[in-house]
Design a protein around this motif. Sequence first.
Motif, mmCIF file in Angstrom:
data_model
loop_
_atom_site.group_PDB
_atom_site.id
_atom_site.type_symbol
_atom_site.label_atom_id
_atom_site.label_comp_id
_atom_site.label_asym_id
_atom_site.label_seq_id
_atom_site.Cartn_x
_atom_site.Cartn_y
_atom_site.Cartn_z
ATOM 1 N N ASP A 1 0.964 -1.255 0.005
ATOM 2 C CA ASP A 1 0.081 -0.024 -0.015
ATOM 3 C C ASP A 1 0.924 1.248 -0.026
ATOM 4 O OD1 ASP A 1 -2.377 -1.277 -0.286
ATOM 5 O OD2 ASP A 1 -2.769 -1.409 2.310
ATOM 6 N N ARG A 2 1.991 1.291 0.578
ATOM 7 C CA ARG A 2 2.824 2.402 0.797
ATOM 8 C C ARG A 2 3.704 2.653 -0.470
ATOM 9 N NH1 ARG A 2 4.200 0.641 5.891
ATOM 10 N NH2 ARG A 2 6.150 -0.437 5.130
ATOM 11 N N THR A 3 3.987 1.531 -1.341
ATOM 12 C CA THR A 3 4.322 1.464 -2.473
ATOM 13 C C THR A 3 3.784 2.148 -3.469
ATOM 14 O OG1 THR A 3 5.916 -0.241 -2.197
ATOM 15 C CG2 THR A 3 5.372 0.182 -4.272
ATOM 16 N N ALA A 4 2.281 1.732 -3.433
ATOM 17 C CA ALA A 4 1.320 2.202 -4.402
ATOM 18 C C ALA A 4 0.909 3.722 -3.870
ATOM 19 C CB ALA A 4 -0.052 1.580 -4.205
ATOM 20 N N LEU A 5 0.920 4.017 -3.057
ATOM 21 C CA LEU A 5 0.844 5.564 -2.441
ATOM 22 C C LEU A 5 2.022 6.258 -3.125
ATOM 23 C CD1 LEU A 5 -0.771 5.405 1.115
ATOM 24 C CD2 LEU A 5 -1.624 6.489 -1.194
ATOM 25 N N ASP A 6 3.180 5.904 -2.909
ATOM 26 C CA ASP A 6 4.325 6.379 -3.287
ATOM 27 C C ASP A 6 4.203 6.814 -4.932
ATOM 28 O OD1 ASP A 6 7.150 7.503 -3.473
ATOM 29 O OD2 ASP A 6 7.772 5.532 -4.245
ATOM 30 N N ARG A 7 3.674 5.705 -5.687
ATOM 31 C CA ARG A 7 3.411 5.940 -7.294
ATOM 32 C C ARG A 7 2.281 7.059 -7.395
ATOM 33 N NH1 ARG A 7 3.757 0.415 -7.424
ATOM 34 N NH2 ARG A 7 1.576 0.143 -7.570
#
Length: 154
Positions: A132-138
């Motif tokens: 989820d954090r990776t998705a939010l980074d994108r």
Amino acid sequence: MRNTTTTITKTVKLAAELRPSILRLSRHLRREALRGGGSSLDAQLLGTLREEPGLGVSELAEMEQMSRPAMSAHVKRLMTLGYVQREIAKGDVDRRRIGLTVTRTGTQYLRAVNERRADWLADRLAELGSEDRTALDRAAKSLRLILESSVQAF
């Protein structure tokens, strides 16, 4: 044609899904500014003046899409709090031109607000899994692109 319609439909659906979350997130971040005794607008104006010192009231009003009298009242309030001061614009040919700069007190206030906001958000992000954090980074990169294109439109 059907593919274009499907893409438009998905885009509109995504916008409808993102909008309430972005608005609620923004509301929470504004509340963090209130905890410091100021307002979200105070922090916004101080941030703008920190990035572009020497702006006049009229320029600031135009940038923030406010009336000059409303901006003048906000600036007066920020000056009363000791966050902003007026000074002759350095290097300006017209020595009569007075610009606005953020004071040390204003910088400290802005730093405190930004830290409170970052801490609040970091606490929420820490509750998420790494995917989820990776998705939010994108997503953050995409949101910046949206904001940059909207600034250029003005």
